[in-house]
Design a protein around this motif. Structure first.
Motif: not given
Length: 120
Positions: A70-88
């Protein structure tokens, strides 16, 4: 990069724990030790879309218990710094595993597999 590196990005996405729960895995009882992982699962294997010149795909693995914690915080991220995840940085989705080496945080995520063994 002599000793290590640290990310200062603010990641946005969905917890892998929540995805596993939605797939019918009782993450709460497993995390509390009340229930064993299904089929003796010990690892989560990951595979990215990227390939080398021979067609070999990049992947990694990490302990299953990290994902259900519950504290592991593993995420499937699709945003970085409030924007769509950059391609690189792995668009459309990458895995972020706090406290684990970046090489395990597969970019351009294509496949997630529950396994009894780590990836090879």
């Amino acid at each position: 990069w002599v000793v290590g590196a640290m990310s200062t990005a603010k990641w946005g996405g969905v917890k892998l724990r929540d995805v596993l729960e939605e797939c019918g895995i009782n993450v709460d009882d497993i995390a509390l030790g009340k229930e064993e992982p299904p089929d003796g699962v010990e690892h989560i294997q990951l595979e990215g879309y990227d390939q080398d010149e021979t067609g070999y795909t990049y992947g990694g693995s990490f302990p299953f218990m990290k994902a259900v914690d519950g504290l592991g915080e593993v995420i499937l991220a699709y945003e970085m710094n409030g924007e769509d995840l950059p391609r690189d940085h792995g668009y459309p989705v990458r895995l972020v595993i706090p406290g684990h080496v970046g090489a395990r945080q597969v970019k351009w995520l294509h496949k997630i597999k529950l396994s009894n063994t780590p990836s090879t």
